[in-house]
Design a protein around this motif. Structure first.
Motif, mmCIF file in Angstrom:
data_model
loop_
_atom_site.group_PDB
_atom_site.id
_atom_site.type_symbol
_atom_site.label_atom_id
_atom_site.label_comp_id
_atom_site.label_asym_id
_atom_site.label_seq_id
_atom_site.Cartn_x
_atom_site.Cartn_y
_atom_site.Cartn_z
ATOM 1 N N LEU A 67 0.738 -1.377 0.063
ATOM 2 C CA LEU A 67 0.111 0.091 0.056
ATOM 3 C C LEU A 67 0.869 1.153 0.119
ATOM 4 O O LEU A 67 0.696 2.018 -0.951
ATOM 5 C CB LEU A 67 -1.056 -0.098 1.206
ATOM 6 C CG LEU A 67 -1.955 0.826 1.273
ATOM 7 C CD1 LEU A 67 -3.275 0.605 2.139
ATOM 8 C CD2 LEU A 67 -1.497 2.381 1.550
ATOM 9 N N THR A 114 -3.444 -4.733 0.187
ATOM 10 C CA THR A 114 -4.662 -4.385 -0.594
ATOM 11 C C THR A 114 -5.229 -5.468 -1.807
ATOM 12 O O THR A 114 -6.052 -5.158 -2.286
ATOM 13 C CB THR A 114 -4.393 -2.828 -1.049
ATOM 14 O OG1 THR A 114 -3.545 -2.772 -1.870
ATOM 15 C CG2 THR A 114 -4.227 -1.956 0.160
ATOM 16 N N ASN A 145 -6.991 -8.109 0.834
ATOM 17 C CA ASN A 145 -8.177 -7.874 1.976
ATOM 18 C C ASN A 145 -9.570 -7.854 1.569
ATOM 19 O O ASN A 145 -9.775 -8.008 0.360
ATOM 20 C CB ASN A 145 -7.639 -6.728 2.636
ATOM 21 C CG ASN A 145 -7.764 -5.512 1.751
ATOM 22 O OD1 ASN A 145 -8.495 -5.390 0.621
ATOM 23 N ND2 ASN A 145 -7.284 -4.300 2.383
ATOM 24 N N SER A 183 -6.863 -1.768 -5.853
ATOM 25 C CA SER A 183 -5.699 -1.616 -4.935
ATOM 26 C C SER A 183 -4.948 -0.651 -4.976
ATOM 27 O O SER A 183 -5.007 0.008 -6.031
ATOM 28 C CB SER A 183 -4.881 -3.301 -5.212
ATOM 29 O OG SER A 183 -4.083 -2.940 -6.393
ATOM 30 N N SER A 184 -3.792 -0.642 -3.906
ATOM 31 C CA SER A 184 -2.895 0.541 -4.025
ATOM 32 C C SER A 184 -2.098 0.329 -5.544
ATOM 33 O O SER A 184 -1.650 1.301 -6.047
ATOM 34 C CB SER A 184 -1.951 0.437 -3.102
ATOM 35 O OG SER A 184 -1.005 -0.687 -3.033
ATOM 36 N N SER A 230 -6.622 0.339 5.880
ATOM 37 C CA SER A 230 -6.064 0.687 4.540
ATOM 38 C C SER A 230 -6.185 2.219 4.482
ATOM 39 O O SER A 230 -5.438 3.171 3.732
ATOM 40 C CB SER A 230 -6.760 0.059 3.598
ATOM 41 O OG SER A 230 -6.409 -1.354 3.505
ATOM 42 N N TYR A 238 -3.536 5.028 3.486
ATOM 43 C CA TYR A 238 -3.468 5.996 2.399
ATOM 44 C C TYR A 238 -3.146 7.208 2.599
ATOM 45 O O TYR A 238 -2.281 7.874 2.045
ATOM 46 C CB TYR A 238 -4.653 5.630 1.515
ATOM 47 C CG TYR A 238 -4.918 4.356 0.677
ATOM 48 C CD1 TYR A 238 -4.033 4.310 -0.606
ATOM 49 C CD2 TYR A 238 -5.952 3.609 0.634
ATOM 50 C CE1 TYR A 238 -4.065 3.193 -1.414
ATOM 51 C CE2 TYR A 238 -6.069 2.416 -0.079
ATOM 52 C CZ TYR A 238 -5.023 2.358 -1.195
ATOM 53 O OH TYR A 238 -5.249 1.122 -1.999
#
Length: 608
Positions: free
Chosen positions: A40, A116, A119, A244-245, A591, A595
């Protein structure tokens, strides 16, 4: 990038748009910043820092680029990646004495996007005062107000449809959300397919007087229930495409930057240091290796950013000579910085389930549909009429629990842990921080409540077991070592039984508790005997896989590892930006906060 910019980095320009897997092609190359870990926070940092075309950036990820793999790209495949070493580190804990020495898996995402990519993708943010508490621990400049702009910056928030607003009374405070960021957040059109989510929210009101959420992105989380969005493309139908990231930040345009190299299937084995340097340790590069028996290569770095996660980051630091001197020396590694907090203060959560029998109504559910009805309950709700006694109990044991953690090697500073505990007590009892979360999950023709205590008082540790990056770490969360964690989990389980006994659940769904059931835990005025609930939990719990704290952002004398600007104490150019910097758990899914933290780190470290 124009031709003038391309000419700055001719070697990197040859790699433009390519994700590498062979470190030999980079041997001896120099970078302004090497980022260790493409999860992430590493993906965020790589994207934001490489936007400055004058900076050469290398992102090193141990796993693969799995964004298009079937087990990753869709939430309908959630849990399928667990235990698959292509996608999951699948760490194992030390035997846990309260669970008959059972060892537990610790699922952590491996590959671009990190966790990410595997999850559940839930979007929530913590109470504002929990972020303020980071500042109160001695981290200047940290507060909800200073982080809020980064919460907004990362979001591409999609408003719920009129039908979703109408059916489930979803309310959104538009001022709390961004709409121009890279990370899409939305309400899947596969959500809300039956009556049970709304009935769960009604049951929370009946059992706990818990109001419906307005918006969990505002900093006002707690004591309520409702529907939450996910990191998904809202109109992707049954595919429920994951955001996701890696999909959000490492886009095709980012990958094409000639000043960014992404190297996968390769581990950074240790930090290399400038020879003859005095004072703070100065990194000169990173050693790379793509297989346990593979050749090792060196890249040069002006700065090193570690973003390997709460398990791998402290191990990498120790194998680089940063950590408790006695532990580092025991690995056969030269000690560079004696920093006892590395690997200590591991803070994790635990969860277990209470299930219903078959419902009499059609639940309208489909396999793999989102579990997006949740509650966040306060101590006053789950321990009705008893919270003042609970506070007295906690305050009278703080000193003892902190000392026990120090004695067990789980904390580097008794004073530091006591300071955390005191902030937690204040937050729990005066700010009404949620202490337990319940996910309401439909299982075909039945459903379950999955509960976990959010704010763990227990502390554990993770350490390298050798100087070899391929050897598994020693991981001991010390589950339930602070007894209050079990007390809260029992209260949450009793609360789940109370939910099943509400009129909303009994009258409309006519579905009774099936697990554990009254035959195993007979009903009492307290919703079941404490010791029977305790045994049930110990026999069936698992980790939530939200580890934090092992490179804590705190003053060094209190066991901290990084300062408020992410720099590792005792170094001049080594930084940590992942979940390991959070000293205490938050009443949220991590998460979203990570971020924002990564966006802030990129702003600060962009000045390097």
């Amino acid at each position: 990038m124009n031709s003038k910019e391309d000419s700055l980095f001719p070697f990197l320009n040859q790699m433009k748009g390519t994700i590498l897997t062979d470190p030999s092609s980079l041997s001896g190359q120099s970078f302004d910043i090497v980022i260790v870990g493409g999860g992430l926070t590493g993906a965020v940092a790589a994207s934001r820092l490489s936007a400055n075309s004058a900076k050469k950036i290398l992102l090193v990820e141990a796993g693969r680029d799995s964004r298009n793999d079937d087990k990753i790209k869709s939430f309908s495949a959630y849990t399928q990646a667990f235990g698959d070493n292509k996608y999951d580190w699948d760490f194992k804990t030390e035997p846990q004495p309260l669970s008959n020495n059972k060892q537990y898996p610790m699922h952590q995402g491996k590959g671009l996007g990190g966790s990410t990519s595997i999850n559940g993708g839930a979007f929530t943010l913590p109470p504002a005062s929990q972020i303020d508490a980071l500042g109160e621990l001695g981290n200047d400049g940290w507060s909800w107000d200073t982080l809020k702009q980064y919460n907004i910056k990362f979001q591409n928030y999609k408003q719920p449809t009129a039908d979703q607003v109408n059916k489930l009374k979803v309310k959104v405070d538009a001022s709390a959300h961004g709409t121009n960021g890279p990370v899409t957040i939305g309400f899947s059109d596969q959500m809300y397919l039956g009556p049970q989510e709304d009935l769960f929210i009604q049951a929370q009101k009946e059992a706990f007087n818990a109001p419906a959420f307005v918006d969990l992105g505002t900093g006002n989380a707690g004591g309520g229930s409702g529907m939450i969005p996910q990191y998904t493309i809202p109109d992707s139908g049954a595919q429920r495409l994951r955001v996701s990231s890696a999909t959000a930040y490492l886009t095709e345009d980012v990958e094409k930057r000639s000043n960014l190299v992404i190297l996968t299937k390769t581990r950074a084995t240790k930090i290399l240091y400038a020879s003859g340097s005095h004072g703070d340790a100065q990194a000169s590069g990173v050693q790379l290796q793509s297989g346990k028996d593979g050749q090792k290569y060196k890249v040069n770095a002006k700065n090193v950013i570690v973003a390997a996660g709460a398990i791998r980051t402290p191990v990498f630091l120790e194998q680089s000579g940063i950590g408790d001197k006695s532990i580092v020396s025991g690995l056969g590694v030269t000690s560079r910085v004696d920093l006892p907090g590395v690997g200590r203060n591991l803070c994790e959560q635990q969860k277990n389930n209470v299930n219903s029998g078959k419902a009499t109504q059609d639940l309208g559910a489909q396999s793999g549909s989102p579990s997006s009805a949740i509650s966040l309950n306060t101590i006053n709700q789950i321990m009705k009429g008893n919270s003042s006694d609970v506070r007295s109990y906690i305050e009278s044991n703080i000193d003892q629990w902190a000392q026990q953690a120090v004695d067990a090697g789980a904390s580097a500073s008794k004073d530091g842990l006591v300071s955390q505990y005191k902030l937690m007590v204040k937050g729990i009892f005066e700010e009404q921080w949620p202490v337990s979360e319940t996910f309401f999950i439909t299982l075909g023709d039945s459903f379950m409540q999955q509960m976990w205590a959010l704010l763990s008082f227990s502390r554990g540790y993770v350490h390298a077991t050798s100087s070899n990056t391929w050897d598994a770490p020693k991981l001991n969360p010390r589950y339930w070592s602070a007894p209050i964690d079990m007390d809260i989990q029992v209260a949450a389980n009793r609360g789940a039984r109370r939910i099943f006994n509400t009129n909303a659940m009994k009258s409309d769904l006519q579905s009774a508790e099936s697990m554990p059931g009254y035959d195993k835990i007979p009903q009492t005025s307290d919703q079941g005997d404490y010791n029977q609930w305790r045994d049930y939990i110990l026999n069936g719990f698992e980790s939530v896989w939200h580890p934090i704290g092992t490179a804590a952002m705190m003053p060094r004398n209190l066991g901290g590892v990084v300062d408020s600007q992410f720099k590792v104490y005792g170094t001049s150019n080594i930084f940590v930006i992942d979940s390991s910097i959070l000293p205490m758990q938050l009443s949220t899914h991590l998460s979203s906060t990570l971020y924002a933290i990564a966006e802030r780190a990129a702003d600060i470290l962009g000045k390097l």
